[in-house]
Design an enzyme around this catalytic site. Sequence first.
Site, PDB file in Angstrom:
ATOM      1  N   LYS A 265     -19.708  -4.121 -19.217  1.00  0.00           N
ATOM      2  CA  LYS A 265     -18.679  -3.455 -19.798  1.00  0.00           C
ATOM      3  C   LYS A 265     -18.787  -3.688 -21.283  1.00  0.00           C
ATOM      4  O   LYS A 265     -18.388  -2.587 -21.912  1.00  0.00           O
ATOM      5  CB  LYS A 265     -17.468  -4.083 -19.077  1.00  0.00           C
ATOM      6  CG  LYS A 265     -17.229  -3.666 -17.662  1.00  0.00           C
ATOM      7  CD  LYS A 265     -16.187  -4.387 -17.098  1.00  0.00           C
ATOM      8  CE  LYS A 265     -15.716  -4.228 -15.480  1.00  0.00           C
ATOM      9  NZ  LYS A 265     -14.956  -4.993 -14.864  1.00  0.00           N
TER      10      LYS A 265
ATOM     11  N   GLN B 146     -10.812 -10.064 -15.793  1.00  0.00           N
ATOM     12  CA  GLN B 146     -11.853  -9.981 -14.555  1.00  0.00           C
ATOM     13  C   GLN B 146     -11.588 -10.786 -13.161  1.00  0.00           C
ATOM     14  O   GLN B 146     -11.295 -11.761 -13.496  1.00  0.00           O
ATOM     15  CB  GLN B 146     -13.086 -10.314 -15.265  1.00  0.00           C
ATOM     16  CG  GLN B 146     -14.566  -9.943 -14.255  1.00  0.00           C
ATOM     17  CD  GLN B 146     -14.835  -8.588 -13.879  1.00  0.00           C
ATOM     18  OE1 GLN B 146     -14.482  -7.850 -14.916  1.00  0.00           O
ATOM     19  NE2 GLN B 146     -15.372  -8.432 -12.732  1.00  0.00           N
TER      20      GLN B 146
ATOM     21  N   ASP C  12      -7.320  -1.291 -16.181  1.00  0.00           N
ATOM     22  CA  ASP C  12      -7.701  -1.443 -14.845  1.00  0.00           C
ATOM     23  C   ASP C  12      -6.932  -0.688 -13.538  1.00  0.00           C
ATOM     24  O   ASP C  12      -7.236  -0.292 -12.637  1.00  0.00           O
ATOM     25  CB  ASP C  12      -7.719  -3.028 -14.682  1.00  0.00           C
ATOM     26  CG  ASP C  12      -9.055  -3.557 -14.312  1.00  0.00           C
ATOM     27  OD1 ASP C  12     -10.159  -2.871 -14.060  1.00  0.00           O
ATOM     28  OD2 ASP C  12      -9.161  -4.910 -14.567  1.00  0.00           O
TER      29      ASP C  12
END
Length: 292
Positions: A52, A96, A119
């Site tokens: 990412k 994460q 997200d």
Amino acid sequence: MTILDGKKVSNDIKNEIAAEVQKIKDKGEKVPHLAAIIVGNDGASLTYVGSKVKACERVGFESTLVQMSNTTSEIELLEKIKELNENPEIDGFIVQLPLPPQINEQKVLLAVNPDKDVDGFHPTNFGKMALDMSTFIPATPFGILELLDRYGVETKGKHTVVIGRSHIVGRPMSILMGRKGFPGNSTVTLTHSHTKNITQITSQADIIISALGVPNFLKAEMVKDDAVIVDVGITRVTDETRPRGYRIVGDVDFANVSKKASYITPVPGGVGPMTIAMLLKNTLLARERHTR
Ligand code: GUN
């Protein structure tokens, strides 16, 4: 049979985003800035977060990686989230998953400012998604929609079977495929660990989206001719012949299922790279919202 080439499409998307970043730079404005928090040292999670950050560099975004130890307390993580929420330099950030057991995932997701939640995991954003309101769509489902869209795969009136009801993929995917619009307007069946006779269900599917994490779960006998197959599985399987000592295996028995499918995503090179491209897209969107 057509391969849904996520590697190629994600590169196209990254080029489009890079062109947008260039326009922003030409105007002398601040470029998008994505931050990622990772707690602990799980190998797969470190790899994903690393990809990412690398993708940010590739398109010209700023990025910040916050690495916290495996013994980080919930309070310490919530403090860090508060910092990122309040930092005007950061347009969007992710935490994460999975998190170590001492940390309550729900508390963490609720702590993220929904305007920076690229997200799309905060209940506010998840709710907006379910209600067809403009929001951040979780990156993996968003990537699958984009892949179907760019290949012109018809979804209207089709029977879509989603395998797996995770909050990150299966659940949002089942909502999105049934929404009004394109891609959408599908009749959706969401299957999971308590589903009986799954073969009976998958063999009726026009589109199968498998997000289970069981290598080679979906066999040719479970699929009808000309089905569209989207494989979200990315399990690491020990393989001493590979330099890393493992290889990545999807949920789908690709060698045999691909003979029957009309469209199919490979693993690797299918859904995985799309996830990263759409996270970048959400970050660009977050920046636009903040500067408006
Ligand atoms: N873990 C696996 N997939 C994801 C994702 O899309 N976002 C975050 N934050 N964690 C993940």
